[in-house]
Design an enzyme around this catalytic site. Sequence first.
Site, PDB file in Angstrom:
ATOM      1  N   CYS A  29      42.281 -15.793  45.861  1.00  0.00           N
ATOM      2  CA  CYS A  29      43.350 -14.705  45.628  1.00  0.00           C
ATOM      3  C   CYS A  29      44.583 -15.272  46.070  1.00  0.00           C
ATOM      4  O   CYS A  29      45.668 -15.358  45.397  1.00  0.00           O
ATOM      5  CB  CYS A  29      43.111 -13.363  46.427  1.00  0.00           C
ATOM      6  N   GLU A  59      46.668 -13.268  30.937  1.00  0.00           N
ATOM      7  CA  GLU A  59      48.003 -13.339  31.851  1.00  0.00           C
ATOM      8  C   GLU A  59      48.670 -14.707  31.879  1.00  0.00           C
ATOM      9  O   GLU A  59      49.793 -14.676  31.813  1.00  0.00           O
ATOM     10  CB  GLU A  59      47.330 -13.163  33.374  1.00  0.00           C
ATOM     11  N   CYS A 114      45.456 -14.427  42.484  1.00  0.00           N
ATOM     12  CA  CYS A 114      46.481 -13.261  42.472  1.00  0.00           C
ATOM     13  C   CYS A 114      47.888 -13.406  43.017  1.00  0.00           C
ATOM     14  O   CYS A 114      49.022 -13.276  42.088  1.00  0.00           O
ATOM     15  CB  CYS A 114      45.913 -12.181  43.243  1.00  0.00           C
ATOM     16  N   HIS A 122      62.546  12.570  36.699  1.00  0.00           N
ATOM     17  CA  HIS A 122      63.317  11.884  35.287  1.00  0.00           C
ATOM     18  C   HIS A 122      64.521  11.222  35.822  1.00  0.00           C
ATOM     19  O   HIS A 122      65.185  11.498  36.666  1.00  0.00           O
ATOM     20  CB  HIS A 122      63.933  13.185  34.724  1.00  0.00           C
ATOM     21  N   LYS A 160      49.639 -16.329  40.832  1.00  0.00           N
ATOM     22  CA  LYS A 160      49.724 -15.857  39.600  1.00  0.00           C
ATOM     23  C   LYS A 160      51.104 -14.809  39.523  1.00  0.00           C
ATOM     24  O   LYS A 160      51.900 -14.955  38.358  1.00  0.00           O
ATOM     25  CB  LYS A 160      48.469 -15.311  39.176  1.00  0.00           C
ATOM     26  N   TYR A 166      41.300 -11.246  31.867  1.00  0.00           N
ATOM     27  CA  TYR A 166      42.465 -11.165  32.611  1.00  0.00           C
ATOM     28  C   TYR A 166      43.186 -12.392  32.595  1.00  0.00           C
ATOM     29  O   TYR A 166      44.597 -12.638  32.468  1.00  0.00           O
ATOM     30  CB  TYR A 166      41.956 -11.078  34.210  1.00  0.00           C
ATOM     31  N   GLU A 179      56.834   9.873  33.969  1.00  0.00           N
ATOM     32  CA  GLU A 179      56.927  11.227  33.961  1.00  0.00           C
ATOM     33  C   GLU A 179      55.995  11.810  32.661  1.00  0.00           C
ATOM     34  O   GLU A 179      55.687  12.919  32.552  1.00  0.00           O
ATOM     35  CB  GLU A 179      58.393  11.857  33.778  1.00  0.00           C
TER      36      GLU A 179
HETATM   37  P1  NDP Z   1      36.601 -12.421  32.364  1.00  0.00           P
HETATM   38  O1  NDP Z   1      35.224 -12.170  32.424  1.00  0.00           O
HETATM   39  O2  NDP Z   1      37.766 -11.199  32.735  1.00  0.00           O
HETATM   40  O3  NDP Z   1      36.982 -12.856  30.719  1.00  0.00           O
HETATM   41  C1  NDP Z   1      36.376 -14.010  30.131  1.00  0.00           C
HETATM   42  C2  NDP Z   1      36.876 -13.883  28.833  1.00  0.00           C
HETATM   43  O4  NDP Z   1      36.123 -15.312  28.323  1.00  0.00           O
HETATM   44  C3  NDP Z   1      36.321 -12.911  27.804  1.00  0.00           C
HETATM   45  O5  NDP Z   1      37.129 -12.527  26.796  1.00  0.00           O
HETATM   46  C4  NDP Z   1      35.241 -13.568  27.106  1.00  0.00           C
HETATM   47  O6  NDP Z   1      35.129 -13.009  25.922  1.00  0.00           O
HETATM   48  C5  NDP Z   1      35.528 -15.029  26.914  1.00  0.00           C
HETATM   49  N1  NDP Z   1      34.501 -15.713  26.960  1.00  0.00           N
HETATM   50  C6  NDP Z   1      33.480 -15.873  27.804  1.00  0.00           C
HETATM   51  N2  NDP Z   1      32.425 -16.899  27.376  1.00  0.00           N
HETATM   52  C7  NDP Z   1      33.159 -17.600  26.302  1.00  0.00           C
HETATM   53  C8  NDP Z   1      32.856 -18.658  25.725  1.00  0.00           C
HETATM   54  N3  NDP Z   1      31.609 -19.419  25.663  1.00  0.00           N
HETATM   55  N4  NDP Z   1      33.679 -19.106  24.893  1.00  0.00           N
HETATM   56  C9  NDP Z   1      34.919 -18.561  24.452  1.00  0.00           C
HETATM   57  N5  NDP Z   1      35.225 -17.259  25.041  1.00  0.00           N
HETATM   58  C10 NDP Z   1      34.377 -16.837  26.219  1.00  0.00           C
HETATM   59  O7  NDP Z   1      37.127 -13.727  33.135  1.00  0.00           O
HETATM   60  P2  NDP Z   1      38.226 -14.380  33.696  1.00  0.00           P
HETATM   61  O8  NDP Z   1      38.200 -15.790  33.827  1.00  0.00           O
HETATM   62  O9  NDP Z   1      39.794 -13.930  32.742  1.00  0.00           O
HETATM   63  O10 NDP Z   1      38.513 -13.737  35.010  1.00  0.00           O
HETATM   64  C11 NDP Z   1      37.630 -13.687  35.897  1.00  0.00           C
HETATM   65  C12 NDP Z   1      37.795 -12.577  36.957  1.00  0.00           C
HETATM   66  O11 NDP Z   1      38.884 -12.729  37.862  1.00  0.00           O
HETATM   67  C13 NDP Z   1      37.774 -11.244  36.323  1.00  0.00           C
HETATM   68  O12 NDP Z   1      36.642 -10.691  36.259  1.00  0.00           O
HETATM   69  C14 NDP Z   1      38.513 -10.469  37.456  1.00  0.00           C
HETATM   70  O13 NDP Z   1      37.725  -9.758  38.329  1.00  0.00           O
HETATM   71  C15 NDP Z   1      39.293 -11.514  38.008  1.00  0.00           C
HETATM   72  N6  NDP Z   1      40.869 -11.529  37.907  1.00  0.00           N
HETATM   73  C16 NDP Z   1      41.328 -10.256  37.979  1.00  0.00           C
HETATM   74  C17 NDP Z   1      43.059 -10.211  37.965  1.00  0.00           C
HETATM   75  C18 NDP Z   1      43.623  -8.958  38.069  1.00  0.00           C
HETATM   76  O14 NDP Z   1      43.072  -8.104  38.861  1.00  0.00           O
HETATM   77  N7  NDP Z   1      44.765  -8.860  37.537  1.00  0.00           N
HETATM   78  C19 NDP Z   1      43.500 -11.420  37.363  1.00  0.00           C
HETATM   79  C20 NDP Z   1      42.805 -12.524  37.133  1.00  0.00           C
HETATM   80  C21 NDP Z   1      41.598 -12.399  37.332  1.00  0.00           C
HETATM   81  P3  NDP Z   1      34.209 -11.709  25.154  1.00  0.00           P
HETATM   82  O15 NDP Z   1      34.957 -10.477  25.343  1.00  0.00           O
HETATM   83  O16 NDP Z   1      33.956 -12.399  23.864  1.00  0.00           O
HETATM   84  O17 NDP Z   1      32.943 -12.087  26.003  1.00  0.00           O
END
Ligand code: NDP
Length: 445
Positions: free
Chosen positions: A41, A178, A46, A434, A49, A174, A439
């Site tokens: 983080c 982002e 976090c 407002h 980022k 995410y 709101e």
């Molecule tokens: P996520 O698990 O959120 O998303 C992974 C993405 O990758 C999905 O869209 C998935 O698609 C895709 N994917 C998975 N496998 C493959 C593959 N083999 N080929 C292509 N696409 C694939 O992971 P992130 O890495 O984005 O984030 C990890 C964690 O970090 C999150 O779970 C979150 O908890 C945390 N995080 C939180 C943030 C916040 O609170 N703002 C910010 C950043 C991270 P599909 O839908 O098709 O499965």
Amino acid sequence: MATFDLIVIGAGSGGLAAAKRAASYGKTVAICESDRVGGTCVIYGCVPKKIMVYASQFAHATSNAKQYGWDINASFSWETLKTNRDQLIDRLNTLHISFLEKSNVTLLTGEAVFNNANSITIEGNTHTAETILIATGGTATPPKIEGANHAVTSNALFSMPSLPESIAIIGGGYIGIEFASILNALGSKVGLILRKNTILRGFDNECRQWLQTELSQSGINILTETEVTQIKIEGSLKKLSLSTGESLSVQETLFAIGRHPNTNTLNLAPIGVKTDSNGAIQVDDSYQTSAPHIFALGDCTNRVNLTPVAIAEGRAFADTQFGNNPQSVSYTNIPTAVFTTPELGTVGLSQEEATNTYGDTDIKVYKTDFKALFHSLTGQTTRTYMKLIVQKSTDKVLGAHMIGDGAGEICQSLAIALQMGATKADFDRTMALHPSSAEEFVTMR
Ligand code: NDP
């Protein structure tokens, strides 16, 4: 050999919270870290980022400023941003080390490996403890394709010496969206590659669609139902072969396809700590693993992988085990934000989750979309989207979702209302503030 009441493995959000709370009860505590104190983080996630998000918002602000009477001739320096951001992370890292010192927690530097259930080795030294807590977090999952070594994951993105002119980002979670939003605003040409049709699996379906359209309109080139099958170096570019038969040449490639628990070097199996097929440590409601005296929490258990959850788990663990004050963490109504532009904030159930839980006939959905007052001058087409999910039989608000400026901040406050069991009638008799976007949450009909 040193002996402690508690050894915590991993000085990230969950581990730091647990170590300091346990030490506050007079326990002797050590915390081990193989990287920098602060964890994902603070060091790679976090915090840096969000700094990048702020940087990207100046791009939007400067382009919107003209209609507000400001003629801004702006240029962006990646180097300045990187230097200032890295200095902030250094300060936070130092601060967290000083917090440990003030809390009388011993910092052990190096990679910890279990010898047995009460003993670990770090850099050749053995340390023992009555209780050991594993809070080792997670790591970005690398792709299993030819040329995967030519791509980076999010950690490396922060150390890039310059803004890439073009980047392919694989993954619609995410991290993928982002960074797509940040880099697009800063001036990179961004291609976002989704293996399915829609970003943000697990979020409210209409919100996913709405945000995807907004991101697309902001200039991100979103390729759906597309997988990268190979990466080759071609001159100064990376050439991606796609499952559609096409190819894409870009300066940089970021894989953001999820993260997996950091557990494979701990030597868990011989000491009886069970993990699932992804390496996630299995724990009960009090974070106890299958081995007595060994506990685990945060992302290495792969449950709710969010910093505030890991911190709450760490404190609950320490209060329960050392403070004679049993605590449990509430996993309902956890608010979360996706820091794209526009931002997505959410708390509670999506329409799909609510329908699956309570049935279609017991759910009422309230929606609105509007041009935020700020954009009445900017000429931008972006619209703010809001949605409330209400259970008809109880009038309880089950979920609140928003895409627009301040969505994260607004949903944090709404989380209090939802956690208290607020009804739609409670929302209706709340006076509007407002003029604001928030709101609209109390005026939906
Ligand atoms: P996520 O698990 O959120 O998303 C992974 C993405 O990758 C999905 O869209 C998935 O698609 C895709 N994917 C998975 N496998 C493959 C593959 N083999 N080929 C292509 N696409 C694939 O992971 P992130 O890495 O984005 O984030 C990890 C964690 O970090 C999150 O779970 C979150 O908890 C945390 N995080 C939180 C943030 C916040 O609170 N703002 C910010 C950043 C991270 P599909 O839908 O098709 O499965």
